[in-house]
Scaffold this motif. Sequence first.
Motif, PDB file in Angstrom:
ATOM      1  N   ASN A   1     -14.055 -33.761  17.653  1.00  0.00           N
ATOM      2  CA  ASN A   1     -14.752 -33.197  18.816  1.00  0.00           C
ATOM      3  C   ASN A   1     -13.926 -33.256  20.096  1.00  0.00           C
TER       4      ASN A   1
ATOM      5  N   ASN B   1     -25.700 -16.928  13.731  1.00  0.00           N
ATOM      6  CA  ASN B   1     -26.670 -15.961  14.254  1.00  0.00           C
ATOM      7  C   ASN B   1     -26.108 -14.542  14.249  1.00  0.00           C
TER       8      ASN B   1
ATOM      9  N   VAL C   1     -23.568 -25.391   9.706  1.00  0.00           N
ATOM     10  CA  VAL C   1     -23.949 -24.943  11.047  1.00  0.00           C
ATOM     11  C   VAL C   1     -24.275 -26.135  11.944  1.00  0.00           C
ATOM     12  N   LYS C   2     -23.260 -26.999  12.155  1.00  0.00           N
ATOM     13  CA  LYS C   2     -23.465 -28.221  12.921  1.00  0.00           C
ATOM     14  C   LYS C   2     -23.073 -28.101  14.392  1.00  0.00           C
ATOM     15  N   THR C   3     -22.301 -27.091  14.750  1.00  0.00           N
ATOM     16  CA  THR C   3     -21.841 -26.982  16.136  1.00  0.00           C
ATOM     17  C   THR C   3     -22.458 -25.761  16.806  1.00  0.00           C
ATOM     18  N   ASP C   4     -22.405 -25.732  18.116  1.00  0.00           N
ATOM     19  CA  ASP C   4     -22.919 -24.573  18.851  1.00  0.00           C
ATOM     20  C   ASP C   4     -22.151 -23.312  18.466  1.00  0.00           C
ATOM     21  N   HIS C   5     -20.837 -23.440  18.345  1.00  0.00           N
ATOM     22  CA  HIS C   5     -20.020 -22.284  17.979  1.00  0.00           C
ATOM     23  C   HIS C   5     -20.393 -21.779  16.588  1.00  0.00           C
TER      24      HIS C   5
ATOM     25  N   GLN D   1     -23.274 -22.141  15.190  1.00  0.00           N
ATOM     26  CA  GLN D   1     -24.605 -21.538  15.321  1.00  0.00           C
ATOM     27  C   GLN D   1     -24.494 -20.112  15.854  1.00  0.00           C
ATOM     28  N   GLU D   2     -23.602 -19.893  16.819  1.00  0.00           N
ATOM     29  CA  GLU D   2     -23.384 -18.545  17.352  1.00  0.00           C
ATOM     30  C   GLU D   2     -22.890 -17.608  16.256  1.00  0.00           C
TER      31      GLU D   2
ATOM     32  N   ASP E   1     -18.746 -28.161   9.539  1.00  0.00           N
ATOM     33  CA  ASP E   1     -19.369 -27.665  10.764  1.00  0.00           C
ATOM     34  C   ASP E   1     -19.865 -26.236  10.607  1.00  0.00           C
ATOM     35  N   TYR E   2     -19.078 -25.398   9.957  1.00  0.00           N
ATOM     36  CA  TYR E   2     -19.446 -23.992   9.852  1.00  0.00           C
ATOM     37  C   TYR E   2     -20.418 -23.715   8.719  1.00  0.00           C
TER      38      TYR E   2
END
Length: 190
Positions: free
Chosen positions: A33, A84, A74-78, A80-81, A70-71
């Motif tokens: 991070n 979506n 879907v653990k990070t804001d990025h 999640q973007e 993470d991808y």
Amino acid sequence: MGMFEEFEAKKAAGEALSLDDLTKEHLKTMFINEQKSDYMISQLFEVKESKITYRRKKYGITIRNSILDDYLLVKTDHAQEINNKVKAELLVEGNVTMIAKAITHFAFRNGPVEDMHAHPNNQLSEIDMETLNKFMVNRIAYIVKLIIEERWIELDFLIRNTDRWYGHRWDEAIPDDGNTRKIIELMLKK
């Protein structure tokens, strides 16, 4: 203040930092991070860089593993973007047939029914397979259409009514990704 800065502040306040205080979560936070190198962390804890590298690898903390987790999870804001965005691009009327065919192959055709069809005794003829494939694709297309159009009442009715009459005595479902995650991991390693 980040994790690295917290440890720096403790050190600046005269507290002796011990490698035993460096948990897996601390190390992952700083390395992934906060993007602190093994060298930077080793300087902070006043140990050889190889000790930090060894510990990080022992815990499985790598850029590749982190990105994958993470991808895909879907653990990070990025992430999640991106998730979506993919959802918006995928769940459109023009993709109903493609999605229905893919799900039919994944959940039906590429399983025991294919073995029945390919069996030497030819338990399922080519015409049987065409009939089954068409039936499955059309039914799944209907479900996908309900999801795309967000017709949740109708989907809820379909699921609960079907379960009430037909599937309630079947075994509990065990999610099976069909090795999808392993395939994605192999593709990312190239």
